[in-house]
Design an enzyme around this catalytic site. Structure first.
Site, mmCIF file in Angstrom:
data_model
loop_
_atom_site.group_PDB
_atom_site.id
_atom_site.type_symbol
_atom_site.label_atom_id
_atom_site.label_comp_id
_atom_site.label_asym_id
_atom_site.label_seq_id
_atom_site.Cartn_x
_atom_site.Cartn_y
_atom_site.Cartn_z
ATOM 1 C CB SER A 171 -1.162 0.036 1.186
ATOM 2 O OG SER A 171 -1.944 -0.634 1.029
ATOM 3 C CB CYS A 172 -0.204 4.754 -0.520
ATOM 4 S SG CYS A 172 0.195 6.327 -0.049
ATOM 5 N N PRO A 173 2.821 4.462 1.018
ATOM 6 C CG PRO A 173 4.718 5.516 1.901
ATOM 7 C CD PRO A 173 3.314 4.684 2.225
ATOM 8 C CG LEU A 174 5.574 0.406 1.613
ATOM 9 C CD1 LEU A 174 5.378 -0.944 2.290
ATOM 10 C CD2 LEU A 174 6.941 0.702 1.836
#
Lengths: 75, 155
Positions: free
Chosen positions: A13-16
Site C-alpha cells: 500500500s501507499c507509499p511503498l
C-alpha cells in the site's frame, strides 16, 4: 514492452510502491526502463504524480485483473 | 534548488505516527529536502523501540470498530492493547508498511529528524533511548528551515 528491471509491488500500500520505485530507479541508467507491477489502485494516480514531479517518463500504464503495470523510463 | 517540506510531529499514537513518516518519505522520494520536528508526544516516535506505540479507541469516536463499543467498555483494562493489535493486523493485511520500516525509509532518504530539546528535558527522556540519527534543537532551529519551505505541516 522491453524493460531493464522489474519491481514487484503487489500487495503493498501507499507509499511503498512509490518508495520502492524510487529505490529501484536509483541504480539504473538514464533511458533504462523499469517495469512496476502493483495491486494498489491508488498507485495509478500516484505513479503519474511521481513521474511528473521527478521527470522520469511514464511510458505506459495498463490494468488487467486487478494488477496495474507501469513502464517508467529513467530521466 | 530542490523544494523543501517541514513537518511538526506532535503525536505519539500509532495512527498519528503514520502521516509524518509517510509524507516525509514520499516527499524525499520526490526530491524534496525534508525535516521533521518532533515535539511533545511526537518524541515517542524517535525511540529505538517503537513496537509499543499504541492506538486507543477512547476519545476517538471516529475510529471504525468491528462492533459498536460503549465508552465504558473502552475503558476496561486491555482494551487499548486489543485495539492496537487489531489495528496492526489490519495494517499488515492491507500491505501498509510497519512504522519502523517507514521511519527507516525516511532516514535512508536523508529526511532530517529534529527532537525538541525543551520537551526532551520536560519529559526527562534519555537521549540514549532515541535512535542515533536525531539532532536536537528548539523552535528557532526549526524556523530557520521552516521559513524557507514550500510545504509546512503540523501533525
Amino acid at each position: 514492452m522491453n524493460f531493464d528491471k522489474e519491481l514487484d509491488a503487489r500487495g503493498l500500500s501507499c507509499p511503498l510502491p512509490i518508495l520502492k520505485t524510487k529505490k529501484s530507479l536509483a541504480d539504473m541508467g538514464s533511458g533504462q526502463v523499469l517495469k512496476v507491477v502493483s495491486t494498489d489502485c491508488g498507485s495509478v494516480k500516484d505513479m503519474q504524480a511521481f513521474a511528473k514531479q521527478t521527470g522520469n517518463e511514464l511510458v505506459s500504464q495498463t490494468e488487467a485483473g486487478g494488477e496495474y503495470t507501469f513502464f517508467l523510463a529513467k530521466k | 534548488m530542490s523544494k523543501k517540506m517541514a513537518i511538526i510531529a506532535t503525536k505519539g499514537t500509532l495512527d498519528m505516527a503514520y502521516p509524518p513518516f509517510i509524507l516525509g518519505s514520499t516527499a524525499a522520494a520526490l526530491g524534496y529536502d525534508v525535516q521533521i520536528f518532533f515535539t511533545f508526544y511526537g518524541l515517542q516516535l524517535l525511540r529505538k523501540d517503537i513496537s509499543d506505540v499504541k492506538i486507543s479507541p477512547l476519545a476517538n469516536p471516529a475510529m471504525p470498530m468491528p462492533i459498536p463499543m460503549p465508552v465504558m467498555v473502552q475503558m476496561l483494562p486491555g482494551m487499548e492493547s486489543m485495539a492496537t493489535m487489531m489495528m496492526k493486523e489490519k495494517l499488515k493485511k492491507h500491505g501498509v508498511a510497519p512504522l519502523e520500516q517507514l521511519r527507516e525509509l525516511c532516514l535512508e532518504a536523508d529526511v532530517k529528524f529534529i527532537a525538541c530539546q525543551m520537551t526532551v528535558d520536560l519529559f526527562e527522556f534519555d537521549k540514549s533511548d532515541f535512535i542515533d540519527n536525531v539532532e536536537y534543537g528548539g523552535a528557532a532551529t526549526f524556523m530557520e528551515f521552516a521559513g524557507e519551505t514550500d510545504i509546512c505541516l503540523f501533525v
